[in-house]
Design a protein around this motif. Structure first.
Motif, PDB file in Angstrom:
ATOM      1  N   LEU B 166       0.851  -1.191   0.000  1.00  0.00           N
ATOM      2  CA  LEU B 166       0.000   0.000   0.000  1.00  0.00           C
ATOM      3  C   LEU B 166       0.887   1.241   0.000  1.00  0.00           C
ATOM      4  CD1 LEU B 166      -2.716   1.340   0.116  1.00  0.00           C
ATOM      5  CD2 LEU B 166      -2.778   0.944   2.570  1.00  0.00           C
ATOM      6  N   PHE B 168       0.497   5.348  -0.190  1.00  0.00           N
ATOM      7  CA  PHE B 168      -0.370   6.531  -0.241  1.00  0.00           C
ATOM      8  C   PHE B 168       0.225   7.618  -1.143  1.00  0.00           C
ATOM      9  CE2 PHE B 168      -1.435   4.789   4.067  1.00  0.00           C
ATOM     10  CZ  PHE B 168      -2.744   4.440   3.773  1.00  0.00           C
ATOM     11  N   GLY B 206      -6.661  -0.271  -1.631  1.00  0.00           N
ATOM     12  CA  GLY B 206      -5.804  -1.138  -0.840  1.00  0.00           C
ATOM     13  C   GLY B 206      -4.530  -1.493  -1.603  1.00  0.00           C
ATOM     14  N   GLY B 208      -3.643  -4.078  -3.066  1.00  0.00           N
ATOM     15  CA  GLY B 208      -3.887  -4.759  -4.332  1.00  0.00           C
ATOM     16  C   GLY B 208      -4.261  -3.813  -5.463  1.00  0.00           C
ATOM     17  N   SER B 209      -4.721  -2.627  -5.117  1.00  0.00           N
ATOM     18  CA  SER B 209      -5.050  -1.638  -6.147  1.00  0.00           C
ATOM     19  C   SER B 209      -3.833  -0.793  -6.517  1.00  0.00           C
ATOM     20  CB  SER B 209      -6.202  -0.751  -5.677  1.00  0.00           C
ATOM     21  OG  SER B 209      -7.377  -1.556  -5.589  1.00  0.00           O
TER      22      SER B 209
END
Lengths: 306, 306
Positions: B166, B168, B206, B208-209
């Motif tokens: 992940l 940001f 998340g 996975g994205s």
């Protein structure tokens, strides 16, 4: 089994081929040029087609440029054109939104993930939008953003559409906003779904790699407005009032250009060997997409006048 | 058909259940707390398990935190723990890289897409890395970047692994770098593949994205080091030398936690109803993942002492 007919060097066949059509839809990269290199004889070939009364339309999945931007590129490459001959996926998306979806105001606002080309085309079609190149979105998520997105206070209630294209400034905030709008029922559109962008003889993330996180999170497939999506073909037909039987798609990629022409039930498809796909690709056992005709290079069509 | 046994209120069954195991692997969000809300009786339940000689291990897919970071979170939530009881996907990834993959130096450098938790854990395992929170990557791509990535002059030739978690601060430059390393043969790892991140009672992108664009571009699937991937189970087993037959996985999600325990051939799985999955999910016709036992809330296990 369908076989692709090879035209290079056969002037009678080339003449007969050209005579079948009134309109040629031309893919650009891999057909007219590669990167910054214009293929030999291309301006002359386009001039020959025009002199025989054919309409040419430049059809590109490039979503970062508006039509005027793209015309500048054509001019820089030495290809005469006018804006009305250009059909790019940003424009395709804008007219799909304004003329086909035609959501009632004020709930027709678009949240854009993409570059200025999309914004210009939406403006031309008087479609309201937010996002895009707005500098306010070029930043990190704050705890207040997480909260405001969750409770909806940072969302625009008029957004009815999420449109995702190639965005060189993609970030976590834009993906989060896009996902929240989709969760709240916005329609999901994509300029095009190409996973990669060919540049500098290698590949970079394409528009399809910008929208794929939203597809993955939401479980929804967007309506795509680029090749091979037939939504783009419908938009082209609507604009040019073309007779599909008298239209030929020209391109270098089987799974975008040639498929686009075949699924669109055009009168013809012409593959060129100056780009991605090879003759072996459609001659392979079980090949699903086979062009009707092919030439080594687009300028081989000048062979008709030899 | 396998049926899940309901334990709440049945003190004899609870006693027998607890006696079967030496180790409890505990998912956290949805089991111990939801968001910032600690469920009632959780510290007492963990104390009861420990007083009966059970080992507890906190197993989380959270990839942004190192184990010391995560321990601070547990402490803040009022749950006593020590760092050695924590198994998060950043740590799981670091020990997989250092102890299982164990690529020979200097070609063992990791290109990180993710936050500081991953960097801390890689540092602890003496794994060299670049990327991650490096401020030099927090910027737009320039034309020179496109060129330097294409000709390789901006790439580190020692990178042998791309690890995506992940992030940001995901951007086009990081995705382009990750893809170029994969194109050049780097191994592809992901801390975990959860498409969404539950926060503030809604969902955000998340881990996975973040990795899905790389999957989409490269056509490669990463080895995932979070639940339900068995690479994480192998890492847990290696560290704790646990007897799988005497280990129970406790969680709220069928398709991550319970599947993780079943595929790992653990002696038991316990579902709780304080999180995502519902009883109806595993009682549905054709349900593929069925826990061995379930309780309304983890603290129902204290019923054994009533």
């Amino acid at each position: 089994m369908v076989q692709a007919k090879y035209l290079t060097g056969d002037s009678a066949a080339i003449n007969e081929f050209i005579d079948q059509f009134d309109v040629f839809l031309l893919d650009c990269d891999g057909v007219l040029w590669s990167g910054d290199h214009l293929f030999e004889g291309i301006p002359e070939t386009l001039e020959m087609l025009r002199s025989r009364g054919k309409r040419v339309v430049f059809v590109t999945n490039n979503s970062t440029k508006s039509r005027p931007d793209y015309q500048k590129k054509l001019t820089a490459m030495g290809i005469p054109s006018n804006v009305e001959e250009i059909f790019a996926s940003a424009y395709s998306s804008a007219i799909y939104i304004s003329r086909i979806l035609a959501l009632p105001a004020p709930k027709n606002k678009v949240f854009v993930i993409g570059e200025s080309g999309i914004e210009s085309e939406l403006r031309t079609e008087n479609v309201p939008f937010i996002g895009g190149t707005d500098p306010a979105l070029q930043r990190d998520m704050t705890p207040e953003d997480f909260k405001g997105l969750a409770d909806g206070s940072l969302l625009d209630p008029d957004v009815g559409i999420v449109l995702a294209g190639l965005d060189f400034h993609i970030n976590y905030l834009k993906l989060s906003l896009g996902f929240q709008y989709l969760q709240r029922g916005a329609k999901f559109l994509a300029t095009n779904l190409d996973s990669t962008l060919p540049m500098n003889h290698t590949f970079f993330p394409g528009a399809g790699s910008i929208s794929i996180p939203l597809i993955h999170m939401s479980g929804q497939q967007p309506t795509a407005l680029g090749k091979p999506s037939q939504a783009m073909m419908d938009a082209i037909e609507g604009k040019f009032k073309l007779d599909r039987a008298r239209t030929c798609m020209v391109g270098d990629r089987l799974n975008t250009d040639i498929q686009f022409g075949i699924e669109g039930k055009l009168g013809g498809t012409l593959a060129v060997l100056t780009g991605v796909s090879r003759k072996e690709d459609w001659e392979a056992e079980g090949a699903e997409v086979v062009p009707a005709h092919y030439v080594d290079t687009l300028s081989d069509l000048r062979g008709s006048t030899a």
